[in-house]
Design an enzyme around this catalytic site. Sequence first.
Site, PDB file in Angstrom:
ATOM      1  N   GLU A 138      44.663  31.341  22.775  1.00 33.99           N
ATOM      2  CA  GLU A 138      43.750  29.880  22.123  1.00 33.99           C
ATOM      3  C   GLU A 138      43.888  30.384  20.588  1.00 33.99           C
ATOM      4  OE1 GLU A 138      42.969  32.034  24.638  1.00 33.99           O
ATOM      5  OE2 GLU A 138      42.859  30.046  26.394  1.00 33.99           O
ATOM      6  N   HIS A 169      33.706  27.755  32.988  1.00 34.10           N
ATOM      7  CA  HIS A 169      34.168  26.443  32.819  1.00 34.10           C
ATOM      8  C   HIS A 169      33.792  24.957  32.509  1.00 34.10           C
ATOM      9  CE1 HIS A 169      37.147  29.675  34.749  1.00 34.10           C
ATOM     10  NE2 HIS A 169      38.357  28.352  35.235  1.00 34.10           N
TER      11      HIS A 169
HETATM   12  C1  LIG Z   1      40.555  33.060  27.497  1.00 33.41           C
HETATM   13  C2  LIG Z   1      41.224  32.172  28.750  1.00 33.41           C
HETATM   14  N1  LIG Z   1      42.455  31.313  28.395  1.00 33.41           N
HETATM   15  C3  LIG Z   1      42.309  30.299  29.190  1.00 33.41           C
HETATM   16  C4  LIG Z   1      42.104  30.876  30.850  1.00 33.41           C
HETATM   17  C5  LIG Z   1      42.635  29.578  30.933  1.00 33.41           C
HETATM   18  N2  LIG Z   1      43.557  30.726  33.128  1.00 33.41           N
HETATM   19  C6  LIG Z   1      42.912  31.069  33.665  1.00 33.41           C
HETATM   20  S1  LIG Z   1      43.613  31.972  34.536  1.00 33.41           S
HETATM   21  C7  LIG Z   1      45.249  31.603  33.827  1.00 33.41           C
HETATM   22  C8  LIG Z   1      46.445  32.180  33.751  1.00 33.41           C
HETATM   23  C9  LIG Z   1      46.470  33.427  33.480  1.00 33.41           C
HETATM   24  O1  LIG Z   1      47.996  34.204  34.293  1.00 33.41           O
HETATM   25  P1  LIG Z   1      47.947  35.912  34.337  1.00 33.41           P
HETATM   26  O2  LIG Z   1      47.568  36.300  33.827  1.00 33.41           O
HETATM   27  O3  LIG Z   1      49.630  35.627  34.421  1.00 33.41           O
HETATM   28  O4  LIG Z   1      47.272  36.593  35.109  1.00 33.41           O
HETATM   29  P2  LIG Z   1      47.839  35.467  37.029  1.00 33.41           P
HETATM   30  O5  LIG Z   1      46.791  34.545  37.300  1.00 33.41           O
HETATM   31  O6  LIG Z   1      48.849  35.358  37.139  1.00 33.41           O
HETATM   32  O7  LIG Z   1      47.236  36.296  37.839  1.00 33.41           O
HETATM   33  C10 LIG Z   1      44.751  30.910  32.137  1.00 33.41           C
HETATM   34  C11 LIG Z   1      45.357  30.344  31.853  1.00 33.41           C
HETATM   35  C12 LIG Z   1      41.159  31.842  30.736  1.00 33.41           C
HETATM   36  N3  LIG Z   1      40.392  32.004  32.502  1.00 33.41           N
HETATM   37  N4  LIG Z   1      41.010  32.546  29.180  1.00 33.41           N
END
Ligand SMILES: Cc1ncc(C[n+]2csc(CCOP(=O)(O)OP(=O)(O)O)c2C)c(N)n1
Lengths: 338, 338, 364, 364
Positions: free
Chosen positions: A74, A143
Amino acid sequence: MTMLREDQPQVGAGVETLSMAAALNRALADELAADDRVVVFGEDIGALGGVFRITDGLTARFGEKRCFDTPIAEAGIVGSAVGMAMNGLRPVVEMQFDAFAYPAFEQVVSHVAKMGNRTRGAVRLPIVIRIPYAGGIGGVEHHCDSSEAYYVHTPGLTVVAPSNPQDAYSLLREAIRFPDPVIFLEPKKLYWAKGSVDVSSTATIGSAQVVREGTDATLIAYGTSVPIALEAADAAAAEGRSLQVVDLRTLSPFDDATVDAAVRSTGRAVVIAEAPGFASMASEVAARISERCFSWLEAPVRRVTGFDIPYAPPKLEHFYLPDVDRVLDAVDSLYWED
Amino acid sequence: MTMLREDQPQVGAGVETLSMAAALNRALADELAADDRVVVFGEDIGALGGVFRITDGLTARFGEKRCFDTPIAEAGIVGSAVGMAMNGLRPVVEMQFDAFAYPAFEQVVSHVAKMGNRTRGAVRLPIVIRIPYAGGIGGVEHHCDSSEAYYVHTPGLTVVAPSNPQDAYSLLREAIRFPDPVIFLEPKKLYWAKGSVDVSSTATIGSAQVVREGTDATLIAYGTSVPIALEAADAAAAEGRSLQVVDLRTLSPFDDATVDAAVRSTGRAVVIAEAPGFASMASEVAARISERCFSWLEAPVRRVTGFDIPYAPPKLEHFYLPDVDRVLDAVDSLYWED
Amino acid sequence: MPDRTLLPRNVPVQLIDAAGTEHPDEVYPTASPAVLTEGYRSLVISRRVNDQCYSLVRQGRLAVYPSSQGQEACQVAAVSVLDDGDWLFPTYRDSVAVMLRGVAPADAMTLLKGDWHCGYNPHEFRVAPQSTPLATQLLHAVGFAHAAVLKGEPTVVVALCGEGATSEGDFHEAMNFAAVFHLPVVFFVQNNRFAISVPLSRQSAAESLAHKAVGYGMPGEQVDGNDLAALLAVLGSAVDRARAGGGPSLVEAHTYRMQAHTNADDDTRYRDSAEVQEWVARDPLVRLRSYLRGKDALDDTTEAAFAAEADEVAATLRTALNADIAPDAAELFRHVYATSTPQLEEQWASLQGELERSAEGTTP
Amino acid sequence: MPDRTLLPRNVPVQLIDAAGTEHPDEVYPTASPAVLTEGYRSLVISRRVNDQCYSLVRQGRLAVYPSSQGQEACQVAAVSVLDDGDWLFPTYRDSVAVMLRGVAPADAMTLLKGDWHCGYNPHEFRVAPQSTPLATQLLHAVGFAHAAVLKGEPTVVVALCGEGATSEGDFHEAMNFAAVFHLPVVFFVQNNRFAISVPLSRQSAAESLAHKAVGYGMPGEQVDGNDLAALLAVLGSAVDRARAGGGPSLVEAHTYRMQAHTNADDDTRYRDSAEVQEWVARDPLVRLRSYLRGKDALDDTTEAAFAAEADEVAATLRTALNADIAPDAAELFRHVYATSTPQLEEQWASLQGELERSAEGTTP
Ligand SMILES: Cc1ncc(C[n+]2csc(CCOP(=O)(O)OP(=O)(O)O)c2C)c(N)n1
Ligand SMILES: Cc1ncc(C[n+]2csc(CCOP(=O)(O)OP(=O)(O)O)c2C)c(N)n1
Ligand SMILES: [Mg+2]
Ligand SMILES: [Mg+2]
């Protein structure tokens, strides 16, 4: 890329019934079409169209160069928006949920908010940071934060929070055309509420609106709390009390003129906001009114806000959220002598 | 490392004249000596003793394991403090200047403030985040922010801001012993102001103090604004007006009892704080008093705060900072009828 | 993991391929059939829990479920390599790992079912609360390990994150702190190819995510994330290294998120079902089963026993989540501070007043 | 810089050693004596400006001065490799580079003398405002380059930071964005061994900072930061590469901060003067002078001319900073927003009232 600007939206002039989500989507599309300096980016806003689908179809229509996904970072998103704006673009970025905007806090406070000032206006940053804010959607922890206090307290930012599809549309278009950075707070739980939208209507950032006339007391609300205020006014009317409702729409800069006039006309006020109340936007509104309308006030200004606790989880959020009863209780406490 | 705790400071019992900087240094040393779970870390706090020398000599005395420098990464510092606290230590971390705490904002808001709640108290975080705050030292941009509003608005944090060496000493010791995270704001420009310090004196987080009695109006201040309030009260006394001064000391949780009683006793109040006023700690104080003391108030609560602009640079900060004249002007405006 | 070659291997370590055939490795030994059979049991239970949660979310019994279906070998391995006193720092997607660490399945789902707390006492299970803000937990893991070193305790910490989370600043700061302070942390990245809708190529242009280790001066390794044997070997060696004072390391597991990001997600918007199908063929359970069958280490009876046990876990989970427990509003205020504040007392009193009035029916 | 070897060289590129002897390199050419003489001229002016500022801060004419003494070769090189339309993103320590880009020396010192603005129009000089919050400007640089690519403009961006700043999350996010979007950015780290009091060993355990490039999939290189010839070659090749569409790269210059962090700092608390002395022997001016003298590219007349020019720059700077310009309180409010707000209007009116009252002498 030419510096084309057209004052009229390219598509879909006229009045339509749209959800707030659709109105926001339309506003983005219309600005992307009207001004090719506008770029939209963030997490999952491309192929997916955003987790709330606010950017649905934009990449397909305008291409990867105008609307694209970034790595998950971000500060990276906001920091690179700063650089893009310095280089003549008008970035509109999405923070996926408001707690996930916090990693960008330093960029927002130390750069986004200050660049115009520290360059004596030579570098203004026409950036819009869109943040879906507040709760009421059964979201799990992190959230459903209402983070407006952090932004309104920061000099140099302009903070907008619409409560209906029309304002969402008009204010987002205006925010994108604004010369300075705008924090654009989108009330998640109102995304799917519909209303009529006149895409030719324009908005002024910085103006509140009396959305219901009333004579006994003034309810001051914004974003998610406006529908509650309106409902409370309906309920009060049934009981013979006439409540005026002001929708702030822009939180900072503050429309003192409209709010002062409203409160002075009734002599009583209740401020309604979902964020924890301590040192919040609601505190500012209450403090301002108490000071500026002192001689008009028949009763203390009441605040109906979230409790000073982390946002409640799905199973408990109905205990947390300001609701009609809580507003009416506050109204009842306004030293009615009659 | 044993879990040794002793209730008495190990060294230097008795009363001494110390600068606030020395008092803070002593408090750290005394807690390091009293409890070997205490660790102190941050940027330049080892060999250098901190850019303000608050940690001077601690590494030499207690060793690298108790007081050490980290890489420059504020989220890293606060985030690892979270993990250390989970593993039984009591980290005291320094943010070099308050604008440089912003990179840690997500860690502070989403974790530090919430861990106790999200584990139902199973994991409490006894972390102290020391932040030199506010201006008046001729610092260049980003070095003089007053960021308390961001922290006091965040549920789960306890926010302390002493205004003199004694409180600085007692409150810092108490903060280190506190079961929950404390944001400890140190008024930079008072670092070198001296006062007598009784190291055996203890403090209660959460209690404000009437630091000067008075009958005509109440000045409410904290941190850097307390000396200004006291000076203003002196000046007013010379003109025949008796001003009471309350030093909040703890900003959150708020000591309503002390403040309400004070304001009700005079019927007039001015809140003084250096941060930009909009949606600030001062807004909260003004809003609370206006509501809770409504029937006692002879005049609107006035706020004397920083302007809603980025902190002023060295050459202009005298225009920015609340001063005695501004406080007296505010007092003059309190609807005096006599 | 070798001690100090700068670059990770440029192919993932694999000991048992998708067909169940073993490829012995000169560095990483394949665990014994007995150990792998035990691992297979965990895989079967884990898969069943993922499937059960998928149903529970559709029945409205979970607010949301980020499934680890397809990633079960990573979940099992992350927990298997830990000693009892070691700590795990999981994400929202690692509920199965949390459960495998001893937390009752229903407790592991507490946040996901809509409660305000993590559902277990982290100290009891040596598992941090599952973290949603991406990469933030990596720093907690680092601090935890740092405290262990300062206290002279032999704790090793395994910190989990997804490939998307490696883009966050906190990932960098955590890796760097761990390396500079030479801490016993194993960073374990489950690279499941997607961060919600965003593919790996939009997160990193590096040769592999394991290559990120080079920039911190720690060893890195890639591993087939659907090969339990390889995971046990690579993670095990990283944990051993950490415990022996060899410092942190980074392990990237190549795996795949078989279901949508959560039930709220629609993965047809951003990926082909053909791609998903390719990964079905690489399923971690299927290959291990066929390997163990080939070794005669797994017979019908054992398989039936595992299936029965998985059924039971699922049934317990179902029962627990189907119970309607009235939420207690007081809990909202109870744990915010160790000692409540005057403000929270007032606010709770006012809410209590409301609740009493509405219980008395003064509100129609 | 070679296009795609994963690891940087493990010794810094050096073309002219501390004694002024040339060591030709097979990849990096040594610039012509004419070019290096021009570079020497800039070094002389830069050193003089650093010395002048050191005096000005002691005379109270600057609020603070973070000197680049000892790092002048980096300052000169960073600017020399830029085309006119390229952009520089400097830090608080890079005032000399800002000046070399065309900003009047006194204007480049605006913030440091205590004013509220950066002192120059960034668009006029293609230099971003100097950034104090560490590593934040790297993201601005990345965004700027991204916009250039989107607009199809040939701009290259050079982004500066210190070795301490590489520990910040923003460094990581900037490197990663640049690599993922394949942007024309050269990240130039001046590794001057200290971040205020904290030595390099507390910032990184990596083989070198240039090795961090591996984790992003971009080329990295180390260079002797006191060797202007090497800097011009390595940075020049990185800029060429970026302009040709070859994407970002990372250059680490090994140099040394000869003075305290700023005048407010006391470096005797954390380093030996012996260490400082070692670096005196590696001075960037001395070696280049002796190289150019050896090549007969620099004679007494030219040297005298450079010295005279440097004197003149210093004199202008001195005069400008010695002028007492009354600060204008209105400036505090004027630029916060493009259009002022009702609140700022009220606040300014009230301050104006105060100022008028005190001008009228109503305050004694
Ligand atoms: C700081 C932050 N930014 C955005 C999010 C929203 N978000 C939740 S899961 C996700 C994707 C994460 O992807 P990854 O790290 O590959 O893990 P996966 O869900 O594939 O296990 C996002 C963008 C968050 N939880 N925290
Ligand atoms: C985010 C942030 N944290 C802390 C600081 C305080 N600070 C200013 S300079 C500095 C040291 C930076 O060291 P380095 O990056 O090596 O640059 P150098 O000063 O050596 O040129 C620190 C810690 C800051 N400016 N910004
Ligand atoms: Mg993923
Ligand atoms: Mg440095």
